[in-house]
Design a protein around this motif. Sequence first.
Motif, PDB file in Angstrom:
ATOM      1  N   HIS A 216       8.973  -1.343  -2.899  1.00 48.14           N
ATOM      2  CA  HIS A 216      10.091  -1.929  -2.153  1.00 48.14           C
ATOM      3  C   HIS A 216       9.656  -2.287  -0.736  1.00 48.14           C
ATOM      4  O   HIS A 216       9.993  -3.367  -0.221  1.00 48.14           O
ATOM      5  CB  HIS A 216      11.246  -0.922  -2.125  1.00 48.14           C
ATOM      6  N   ILE A 217       8.879  -1.390  -0.123  1.00 47.00           N
ATOM      7  CA  ILE A 217       8.397  -1.620   1.240  1.00 47.00           C
ATOM      8  C   ILE A 217       7.419  -2.790   1.291  1.00 47.00           C
ATOM      9  O   ILE A 217       7.519  -3.671   2.148  1.00 47.00           O
ATOM     10  CB  ILE A 217       7.735  -0.340   1.785  1.00 47.00           C
ATOM     11  N   PHE A 218       6.473  -2.836   0.347  1.00 49.95           N
ATOM     12  CA  PHE A 218       5.490  -3.921   0.329  1.00 49.95           C
ATOM     13  C   PHE A 218       6.165  -5.268   0.076  1.00 49.95           C
ATOM     14  O   PHE A 218       5.745  -6.297   0.622  1.00 49.95           O
ATOM     15  CB  PHE A 218       4.423  -3.670  -0.726  1.00 49.95           C
ATOM     16  N   ALA A 219       7.194  -5.264  -0.780  1.00 52.78           N
ATOM     17  CA  ALA A 219       7.897  -6.505  -1.091  1.00 52.78           C
ATOM     18  C   ALA A 219       8.584  -7.085   0.142  1.00 52.78           C
ATOM     19  O   ALA A 219       8.812  -8.300   0.225  1.00 52.78           O
ATOM     20  CB  ALA A 219       8.924  -6.269  -2.193  1.00 52.78           C
ATOM     21  N   ARG A 220       8.885  -6.238   1.098  1.00 48.01           N
ATOM     22  CA  ARG A 220       9.549  -6.702   2.326  1.00 48.01           C
ATOM     23  C   ARG A 220       8.550  -7.121   3.407  1.00 48.01           C
ATOM     24  O   ARG A 220       8.947  -7.533   4.500  1.00 48.01           O
ATOM     25  CB  ARG A 220      10.458  -5.588   2.856  1.00 48.01           C
ATOM     26  N   GLY A 221       7.258  -7.014   3.098  1.00 53.72           N
ATOM     27  CA  GLY A 221       6.237  -7.481   4.031  1.00 53.72           C
ATOM     28  C   GLY A 221       6.129  -6.674   5.305  1.00 53.72           C
ATOM     29  O   GLY A 221       5.763  -7.199   6.367  1.00 53.72           O
ATOM     30  N   ILE A 222       6.398  -5.368   5.219  1.00 59.83           N
ATOM     31  CA  ILE A 222       6.399  -4.510   6.402  1.00 59.83           C
ATOM     32  C   ILE A 222       4.983  -4.198   6.875  1.00 59.83           C
ATOM     33  O   ILE A 222       4.757  -3.955   8.058  1.00 59.83           O
ATOM     34  CB  ILE A 222       7.186  -3.217   6.111  1.00 59.83           C
ATOM     35  N   TYR A 223       4.018  -4.212   5.956  1.00 61.42           N
ATOM     36  CA  TYR A 223       2.644  -3.832   6.303  1.00 61.42           C
ATOM     37  C   TYR A 223       1.671  -5.006   6.146  1.00 61.42           C
ATOM     38  O   TYR A 223       1.736  -5.754   5.163  1.00 61.42           O
ATOM     39  CB  TYR A 223       2.156  -2.693   5.401  1.00 61.42           C
ATOM     40  N   GLU A 224       0.776  -5.130   7.101  1.00 61.61           N
ATOM     41  CA  GLU A 224      -0.371  -6.025   6.961  1.00 61.61           C
ATOM     42  C   GLU A 224      -1.595  -5.232   6.505  1.00 61.61           C
ATOM     43  O   GLU A 224      -2.517  -5.796   5.917  1.00 61.61           O
ATOM     44  CB  GLU A 224      -0.673  -6.730   8.280  1.00 61.61           C
ATOM     45  N   ALA A 225      -1.601  -3.938   6.792  1.00 60.06           N
ATOM     46  CA  ALA A 225      -2.693  -3.043   6.376  1.00 60.06           C
ATOM     47  C   ALA A 225      -2.080  -1.713   5.960  1.00 60.06           C
ATOM     48  O   ALA A 225      -1.065  -1.273   6.507  1.00 60.06           O
ATOM     49  CB  ALA A 225      -3.680  -2.843   7.518  1.00 60.06           C
ATOM     50  N   PHE A 226      -2.724  -1.064   4.962  1.00 54.95           N
ATOM     51  CA  PHE A 226      -2.179   0.197   4.450  1.00 54.95           C
ATOM     52  C   PHE A 226      -3.333   1.085   3.982  1.00 54.95           C
ATOM     53  O   PHE A 226      -4.285   0.598   3.359  1.00 54.95           O
ATOM     54  CB  PHE A 226      -1.228  -0.069   3.281  1.00 54.95           C
ATOM     55  N   PRO A 227      -3.248   2.415   4.267  1.00 53.74           N
ATOM     56  CA  PRO A 227      -4.320   3.333   3.850  1.00 53.74           C
ATOM     57  C   PRO A 227      -4.227   3.707   2.376  1.00 53.74           C
ATOM     58  O   PRO A 227      -3.490   4.617   1.998  1.00 53.74           O
ATOM     59  CB  PRO A 227      -4.091   4.546   4.751  1.00 53.74           C
ATOM     60  N   ALA A 228      -4.960   2.995   1.541  1.00 51.17           N
ATOM     61  CA  ALA A 228      -4.962   3.273   0.109  1.00 51.17           C
ATOM     62  C   ALA A 228      -6.309   2.884  -0.482  1.00 51.17           C
ATOM     63  O   ALA A 228      -6.903   1.880  -0.097  1.00 51.17           O
ATOM     64  CB  ALA A 228      -3.847   2.497  -0.594  1.00 51.17           C
ATOM     65  N   ASP A 229      -6.769   3.707  -1.410  1.00 48.22           N
ATOM     66  CA  ASP A 229      -8.022   3.451  -2.114  1.00 48.22           C
ATOM     67  C   ASP A 229      -7.694   2.791  -3.447  1.00 48.22           C
ATOM     68  O   ASP A 229      -7.182   3.441  -4.365  1.00 48.22           O
ATOM     69  CB  ASP A 229      -8.776   4.766  -2.334  1.00 48.22           C
ATOM     70  N   MET A 230      -7.972   1.514  -3.560  1.00 47.38           N
ATOM     71  CA  MET A 230      -7.596   0.766  -4.756  1.00 47.38           C
ATOM     72  C   MET A 230      -8.348   1.217  -6.007  1.00 47.38           C
ATOM     73  O   MET A 230      -7.998   0.848  -7.119  1.00 47.38           O
ATOM     74  CB  MET A 230      -7.816  -0.725  -4.520  1.00 47.38           C
ATOM     75  N   LYS A 231      -9.398   2.032  -5.830  1.00 41.43           N
ATOM     76  CA  LYS A 231     -10.180   2.510  -6.970  1.00 41.43           C
ATOM     77  C   LYS A 231      -9.701   3.874  -7.469  1.00 41.43           C
ATOM     78  O   LYS A 231     -10.180   4.349  -8.498  1.00 41.43           O
ATOM     79  CB  LYS A 231     -11.661   2.583  -6.605  1.00 41.43           C
ATOM     80  N   CYS A 232      -8.806   4.514  -6.723  1.00 45.05           N
ATOM     81  CA  CYS A 232      -8.356   5.847  -7.151  1.00 45.05           C
ATOM     82  C   CYS A 232      -7.386   5.708  -8.317  1.00 45.05           C
ATOM     83  O   CYS A 232      -6.793   4.658  -8.549  1.00 45.05           O
ATOM     84  CB  CYS A 232      -7.745   6.621  -5.994  1.00 45.05           C
ATOM     85  N   PHE A 281       4.946 -11.068  -4.150  1.00 42.78           N
ATOM     86  CA  PHE A 281       4.742 -10.745  -2.742  1.00 42.78           C
ATOM     87  C   PHE A 281       3.256 -10.545  -2.435  1.00 42.78           C
ATOM     88  O   PHE A 281       2.448 -10.263  -3.333  1.00 42.78           O
ATOM     89  CB  PHE A 281       5.551  -9.514  -2.307  1.00 42.78           C
ATOM     90  N   LYS A 282       2.911 -10.715  -1.172  1.00 45.67           N
ATOM     91  CA  LYS A 282       1.525 -10.551  -0.734  1.00 45.67           C
ATOM     92  C   LYS A 282       1.263  -9.088  -0.420  1.00 45.67           C
ATOM     93  O   LYS A 282       2.030  -8.445   0.301  1.00 45.67           O
ATOM     94  CB  LYS A 282       1.253 -11.404   0.506  1.00 45.67           C
ATOM     95  N   LEU A 283       0.186  -8.553  -0.970  1.00 46.75           N
ATOM     96  CA  LEU A 283      -0.182  -7.168  -0.709  1.00 46.75           C
ATOM     97  C   LEU A 283      -0.809  -7.023   0.673  1.00 46.75           C
ATOM     98  O   LEU A 283      -1.463  -7.954   1.160  1.00 46.75           O
ATOM     99  CB  LEU A 283      -1.173  -6.673  -1.762  1.00 46.75           C
ATOM    100  N   PRO A 284      -0.634  -5.867   1.302  1.00 50.63           N
ATOM    101  CA  PRO A 284      -1.344  -5.626   2.558  1.00 50.63           C
ATOM    102  C   PRO A 284      -2.835  -5.431   2.292  1.00 50.63           C
ATOM    103  O   PRO A 284      -3.262  -5.301   1.143  1.00 50.63           O
ATOM    104  CB  PRO A 284      -0.703  -4.342   3.082  1.00 50.63           C
ATOM    105  N   GLU A 285      -3.600  -5.408   3.348  1.00 50.71           N
ATOM    106  CA  GLU A 285      -5.026  -5.101   3.220  1.00 50.71           C
ATOM    107  C   GLU A 285      -5.169  -3.596   3.011  1.00 50.71           C
ATOM    108  O   GLU A 285      -4.701  -2.797   3.821  1.00 50.71           O
ATOM    109  CB  GLU A 285      -5.769  -5.526   4.484  1.00 50.71           C
ATOM    110  N   PHE A 286      -5.800  -3.191   1.903  1.00 53.60           N
ATOM    111  CA  PHE A 286      -5.935  -1.769   1.588  1.00 53.60           C
ATOM    112  C   PHE A 286      -7.314  -1.263   2.009  1.00 53.60           C
ATOM    113  O   PHE A 286      -8.341  -1.879   1.707  1.00 53.60           O
ATOM    114  CB  PHE A 286      -5.739  -1.521   0.092  1.00 53.60           C
ATOM    115  N   THR A 287      -7.313  -0.085   2.667  1.00 53.90           N
ATOM    116  CA  THR A 287      -8.536   0.584   3.075  1.00 53.90           C
ATOM    117  C   THR A 287      -8.381   2.073   2.785  1.00 53.90           C
ATOM    118  O   THR A 287      -7.336   2.649   3.110  1.00 53.90           O
ATOM    119  CB  THR A 287      -8.813   0.401   4.584  1.00 53.90           C
ATOM    120  N   PRO A 288      -9.368   2.734   2.154  1.00 59.20           N
ATOM    121  CA  PRO A 288      -9.255   4.184   1.913  1.00 59.20           C
ATOM    122  C   PRO A 288      -8.918   4.930   3.199  1.00 59.20           C
ATOM    123  O   PRO A 288      -9.375   4.550   4.287  1.00 59.20           O
ATOM    124  CB  PRO A 288     -10.640   4.552   1.384  1.00 59.20           C
TER     125      PRO A 288
END
Length: 359
Positions: A216-232, A281-288
Amino acid sequence: MTTNQKTIFLTGATGFLGSYLLGILLDNGYRVYALARGKDKGPEERVKAMLDFWDMGISGDKLKNLKVVEGDITGRRMGISLKAARELHSEVQIIFHSAALAKLRVPLEEIREINVGGTKNVFTFASKCKKLEKFNHISTAYIAGTKSNIYFDEDMLDMGQKFNNFYEQTKYEAEVLARRYWKKDWPVAIFRPGMVMGDSVSGKTNEFRLFYEPLHIFARGIYEAFPADMKCFQNLINVDTVGKAIFYLGIENENAVYQIVSPEANTIGFFFDTASKYFGFKLPEFTPVDYFDFKKLTAVQKTLALPYIPYFNNNTRFLSDKTQKALEKYNFKFPKIDENNLNHIFEYCVRRGFIKAVS
């Protein structure tokens, strides 16, 4: 209440998983005493509203096997009247304890009163049931806590882990408590579901929490970057899968721990990419998280992100070999958490107006 089946006592009958399990039990002809609190609506009205929500066709003779009991697991004698308690103590044969508070932003003492104190009260109640054959306690796979990069199976519990939130901590404490009753005259089964989402076919859910909220948060475009490891890895599991597995294994009389998790866990990247494709929606940039620059986030963004960061950066793999083997006799199949499955979940989000798809 007349039937040839055994008599069940179910807590959490108006909850997400508990209400689905109630429908399965009634559909299979069991007599069920369903515990529910009295709120703005009466307990019976609330329980039947949830049965209607799942649309399992529970009516007629099946519905006659349901008796709603007003109470609260945190109260003395669970808030049940003395008359009702005597009836339950003389009739109940199997207990499914599903009631719990699953919120991530709740003070420790508040959530401990329900998840630990309430569990203790249900076991105290169980010890007075003259015909009791089985106690089923619903826990969570996330009692693994902060442990990462491990394989966590049904035999594991205390690994010296810490916890990401008070929900994990209190569910761990409740499981420790449940194990103390394994030496009683009746067996105890402990069920550890993964992260439970909507029905695999209809996508239905009555709780848009946990992984739903970040979407819900990502769909609203609140973040340009987010701390997440896409491989986990993230272990999502449908409510109908969990409910059916608990039903089958909950009738068996043995002490056991079952992990109801998808045998093929997907990555966070697969989940978010599928969501982005569906909703547009556009995903934020994910970084571990270990490499993320938190200066990129405002104070509000940090507050919103904190509860979810651990689940998007943990590489624990939940194993369920023993559980899968136990389910083989029922020809039980775990549905794949693939794009088709997730799209059912996403479509329901749109239908309910929780997330708006970009046209």
